[in-house]
Every structure is written in structure tokens, then in C-alpha cells.
Enzyme design. Structure first.
Site, PDB file in Angstrom:
ATOM      1  N   GLY A  12       0.844  -1.106   0.147  1.00  0.00           N
ATOM      2  CA  GLY A  12       0.013   0.096   0.080  1.00  0.00           C
ATOM      3  C   GLY A  12       0.882   1.188  -0.135  1.00  0.00           C
ATOM      4  N   GLY A  93      -2.403  -2.434   9.565  1.00  0.00           N
ATOM      5  CA  GLY A  93      -3.276  -1.378   9.998  1.00  0.00           C
ATOM      6  C   GLY A  93      -4.553  -1.330   9.169  1.00  0.00           C
ATOM      7  CB  THR A  94      -5.591  -3.221   6.026  1.00  0.00           C
ATOM      8  OG1 THR A  94      -4.392  -3.073   5.430  1.00  0.00           O
ATOM      9  CG2 THR A  94      -6.768  -3.126   5.054  1.00  0.00           C
ATOM     10  CG  HIS A 149     -11.626   8.757  10.069  1.00  0.00           C
ATOM     11  ND1 HIS A 149     -12.383   8.338  11.072  1.00  0.00           N
ATOM     12  CD2 HIS A 149     -10.385   8.491  10.108  1.00  0.00           C
ATOM     13  CE1 HIS A 149     -11.537   7.680  12.034  1.00  0.00           C
ATOM     14  NE2 HIS A 149     -10.551   7.761  11.439  1.00  0.00           N
ATOM     15  CE  LYS A 153     -11.731   5.007   8.725  1.00  0.00           C
ATOM     16  NZ  LYS A 153     -10.793   3.966   8.367  1.00  0.00           N
ATOM     17  N   GLY A 159     -12.438   1.143  12.344  1.00  0.00           N
ATOM     18  CA  GLY A 159     -11.667   0.120  12.904  1.00  0.00           C
ATOM     19  C   GLY A 159     -11.528   0.538  14.265  1.00  0.00           C
TER      20      GLY A 159
HETATM   21  P1  NAD Z   1      -5.095   4.974   0.664  1.00  0.00           P
HETATM   22  O1  NAD Z   1      -6.391   4.812   0.068  1.00  0.00           O
HETATM   23  O2  NAD Z   1      -4.316   6.544   0.767  1.00  0.00           O
HETATM   24  O3  NAD Z   1      -4.018   4.013   0.309  1.00  0.00           O
HETATM   25  C1  NAD Z   1      -4.384   2.595   0.046  1.00  0.00           C
HETATM   26  C2  NAD Z   1      -3.100   2.039  -0.635  1.00  0.00           C
HETATM   27  O4  NAD Z   1      -3.392   0.496  -0.702  1.00  0.00           O
HETATM   28  C3  NAD Z   1      -2.828   2.326  -1.914  1.00  0.00           C
HETATM   29  O5  NAD Z   1      -1.305   2.281  -2.069  1.00  0.00           O
HETATM   30  C4  NAD Z   1      -3.482   1.373  -3.018  1.00  0.00           C
HETATM   31  O6  NAD Z   1      -2.362   1.392  -4.205  1.00  0.00           O
HETATM   32  C5  NAD Z   1      -3.015   0.095  -2.063  1.00  0.00           C
HETATM   33  N1  NAD Z   1      -4.129  -0.722  -2.389  1.00  0.00           N
HETATM   34  C6  NAD Z   1      -5.640  -0.875  -2.557  1.00  0.00           C
HETATM   35  N2  NAD Z   1      -6.084  -2.044  -2.921  1.00  0.00           N
HETATM   36  C7  NAD Z   1      -4.858  -2.744  -3.009  1.00  0.00           C
HETATM   37  C8  NAD Z   1      -4.745  -4.060  -3.541  1.00  0.00           C
HETATM   38  N3  NAD Z   1      -5.871  -4.703  -3.966  1.00  0.00           N
HETATM   39  N4  NAD Z   1      -3.488  -4.978  -3.357  1.00  0.00           N
HETATM   40  C9  NAD Z   1      -2.573  -3.962  -3.124  1.00  0.00           C
HETATM   41  N5  NAD Z   1      -2.537  -2.715  -2.640  1.00  0.00           N
HETATM   42  C10 NAD Z   1      -4.037  -2.083  -2.719  1.00  0.00           C
HETATM   43  O7  NAD Z   1      -5.397   4.620   2.394  1.00  0.00           O
HETATM   44  P2  NAD Z   1      -4.765   5.130   3.609  1.00  0.00           P
HETATM   45  O8  NAD Z   1      -5.138   6.331   4.184  1.00  0.00           O
HETATM   46  O9  NAD Z   1      -3.246   5.128   3.493  1.00  0.00           O
HETATM   47  O10 NAD Z   1      -5.079   3.989   4.691  1.00  0.00           O
HETATM   48  C11 NAD Z   1      -4.944   2.529   4.231  1.00  0.00           C
HETATM   49  C12 NAD Z   1      -5.623   1.807   5.095  1.00  0.00           C
HETATM   50  O11 NAD Z   1      -4.791   1.691   6.571  1.00  0.00           O
HETATM   51  C13 NAD Z   1      -7.107   1.683   5.451  1.00  0.00           C
HETATM   52  O12 NAD Z   1      -7.726   0.803   5.516  1.00  0.00           O
HETATM   53  C14 NAD Z   1      -7.264   2.922   6.574  1.00  0.00           C
HETATM   54  O13 NAD Z   1      -8.570   2.923   7.253  1.00  0.00           O
HETATM   55  C15 NAD Z   1      -6.094   2.186   7.431  1.00  0.00           C
HETATM   56  N6  NAD Z   1      -5.305   3.026   8.597  1.00  0.00           N
HETATM   57  C16 NAD Z   1      -5.035   2.416   9.678  1.00  0.00           C
HETATM   58  C17 NAD Z   1      -4.441   3.227  10.632  1.00  0.00           C
HETATM   59  C18 NAD Z   1      -4.181   2.344  11.985  1.00  0.00           C
HETATM   60  O14 NAD Z   1      -3.344   3.020  12.798  1.00  0.00           O
HETATM   61  N7  NAD Z   1      -4.367   1.106  11.921  1.00  0.00           N
HETATM   62  C19 NAD Z   1      -4.140   4.549  10.436  1.00  0.00           C
HETATM   63  C20 NAD Z   1      -4.356   4.964   9.319  1.00  0.00           C
HETATM   64  C21 NAD Z   1      -5.246   4.485   8.346  1.00  0.00           C
END
Ligand code: NAD
Length: 241
Positions: A12, A93-94, A149, A153, A159
Site C-alpha cells: 500500500g 493496520g488495514t 475522518h 475513508k 476500525g
Molecule cells: P489510501 O487509499 O491512501 O492508500 C491505499 C493503498 O492501498 C494504496 O497504495 C493502494 O495502491 C493500495 N491498495 C488498494 N487496493 C490494493 C490491492 N488490492 N492490492 C494491493 N494494494 C492495494 O489509504 P490510507 O489512508 O493510506 O489507509 C490505508 C488503510 O490503513 C485503510 O484501511 C485505513 O483505514 C487504514 N489506517 C489504519 C491506521 C491504523 O493505525 N491502524 C491509521 C490510518 C489508516
């Protein structure tokens, strides 16, 4: 004395979290990103000097010690499977993952060390404890969780809201959820306990997503050498001191 850097696969990598992870890892000589994986073509390069792969090329990624996954539920299964196949650690963290994906995590924890957390910030780890204690002390009060958010999102409730809700339920409350999507809000969680004529509000505000990236990099650094299992960030903090 030189030590071998920890080899990371960032899954990601082109996303908001992925970019924060790559930037912070580049500043840390103890970490080496050996693969940055994006959904689309490897031509979508995020950082110079880091090998980039499309998700369709994941199987061809070089050997790594830990994968850090901040992607979407659609991307979750292949990277978890690759970690099991390679015997590597997994930090994710997904959010918005399905029940079947939670079961896959439980299965994988029998083979590799892993951390899945809905929120990698220290503040939310503490809030989680406070919510459980407040719920236990305030029997009969209403409990409401409001999360806000940015508009990109996808999952709702967040989560983190569900994790805080689980803590409230442990304390005996029955939380209700509300979700707001507005502008570029990084992440806010309000847990409100309302009685007759009084109210307690517990709020966490994230103003910079680096807090999550730092927590995930810390978790990754703590996994090598650990027995297979599912760890919480709190467990790793205890071990680090
Ligand atoms: P974003 O949309 O900016 O980035 C998503 C990334 O995932 C991109 O690089 C995309 O290319 C990749 N992606 C999407 N589908 C894919 C697939 N099928 N195969 C491979 N890669 C794929 O999102 P973000 O804001 O960076 O957040 C990503 C995730 O992290 C979300 O689920 C969000 O809720 C979560 N998040 C968790 C925390 C935590 O602390 N746990 C904090 C922030 C965000």
C-alpha cells in the site's frame, strides 16, 4: 558495530500511510525497504532507490523480514499469505477487514508473529483502557462513539471506533456509533457516556498520520525473533523496556 537492517516490504506504498512509512523508514538506518507494493504499475514510484512492485507481482518480491500492510481489504489476503509462505512477520493496520480475514489472521498466528491493530497510536491504546474502566463504573449510562475522518475513508464505523466499542462492551456498556466524513480530518474519536444530568466525554484527536506510521514501524522492529502469535502493540511496548 554494524547491525543488519530490518528488511521491510511496504504494502500500500502509494497511499497516505504508505508514503508516511516510506518517508520515516528512509530516515532510519536500522530499516531497509526492499519492496514497495502498489495496486497499480511499478511505474507508480513513490521513493527513488526503493524497488517498486505492482500487487500482481507480489510473489516476485525479494525476501523480507516483516511486511507492513496499510492497504484495503481487497489487498489483504495475498500479502498475509506471502508472509506465511516466507515465514516473515506481518504488521497490518488495514481496517474494514471481513470476519473471514480475521479468521485468516488467527490461522496465520499459528505460523508467524503478527500484529493487526485498528490504530497504532499510543494515545488510543490508553483511551481503550479508559473507556473500559469508565463503562464498568457507569452502569446504566448511555455510551455513544462518534468518529470523524477525511472524505476518502471507505469503511464506517472506523476500525478504531469498533475497537473502542469492544472495550466499552467489556465494561458492560452497549455502545452506539455515528460516523462523520469531512474534509481532511486525520482521525477523531469521541466516546461519550451520558447519565441523567451529566456527561463524560473522552476524545482522541490525531492531527498527523505519522503517529500511526511510527507505531507500525516500532511494531515491525519488535517482531523478528518472536514466537508465532498475535501480538498487541501494548504487548510489544512491555517487551521493549
Ligand atoms: P489510501 O487509499 O491512501 O492508500 C491505499 C493503498 O492501498 C494504496 O497504495 C493502494 O495502491 C493500495 N491498495 C488498494 N487496493 C490494493 C490491492 N488490492 N492490492 C494491493 N494494494 C492495494 O489509504 P490510507 O489512508 O493510506 O489507509 C490505508 C488503510 O490503513 C485503510 O484501511 C485505513 O483505514 C487504514 N489506517 C489504519 C491506521 C491504523 O493505525 N491502524 C491509521 C490510518 C489508516
Amino acid at each position: 558495530m554494524t547491525t543488519t537492517p530490518l528488511r521491510l516490504l511496504i504494502h500500500g506504498a502509494s497511499g497516505r500511510m504508505g508514503q508516511a512509512l516510506l518517508r520515516l523508514a528512509a530516515d532510519n538506518p536500522a530499516l531497509q525497504v526492499v519492496a514497495a507494493v502498489n495496486r497499480r504499475s511499478p511505474a507508480q514510484r513513490v521513493v527513488e532507490g526503493v524497488p517498486h512492485f505492482a500487487s500482481s507481482e507480489l510473489a516476485g518480491a525479494p525476501q523480507f523480514d516483516v511486511a507492513i500492510d496499510f492497504s484495503l481489504p481487497e489487498g489483504f489476503d495475498p500479502v498475509l499469505a506471502l508472509c506465511v509462505e516466507r515465514g516473515a512477520g506481518f504488521v497490518s493496520g488495514t481496517t474494514g477487514i471481513s470476519e473471514a480475514q480475521r479468521q485468516a489472521l488467527i490461522q496465520a498466528a499459528g505460523r508467524i508473529p503478527l500484529v493487526w491493530a485498528s490504530n497504532f497510536s499510543l494515545g488510543v491504546a490508553v483511551l481503550d483502557e479508559l473507556v473500559e474502566r469508565a463503562a464498568a463504573a457507569l452502569a446504566g449510562w448511555d455510551c455513544d462513539i462518534v468518529e470523524s475522518h477525511h472524505t476518502q475513508k471507505k469503511d464506517a464505523p472506523s476500525g478504531t471506533a469498533l475497537t473502542l466499542g469492544a472495550a466499552a462492551e467489556k465494561g458492560g456498556a452497549q455502545p452506539q456509533y455515528a460516523s462523520l466524513r469531512a474534509g481532511d480530518i486525520v482521525g477523531e474519536h469521541l466516546v461519550q457516556f451520558t447519565g441523567l444530568g451529566e456527561r463524560i466525554e473522552l476524545t482522541h484527536r490525531a492531527t498527523n498520520r505519522d503517529i500511526f506510521a511510527r507505531g507500525a514501524l516500532f511494531a515491525a522492529s519488535q517482531l523478528p525473533g518472536r514466537a508465532p502469535g498475535s501480538y498487541r502493540v501494548r504487548d510489544l511496548l512491555d517487551g521493549a523496556t
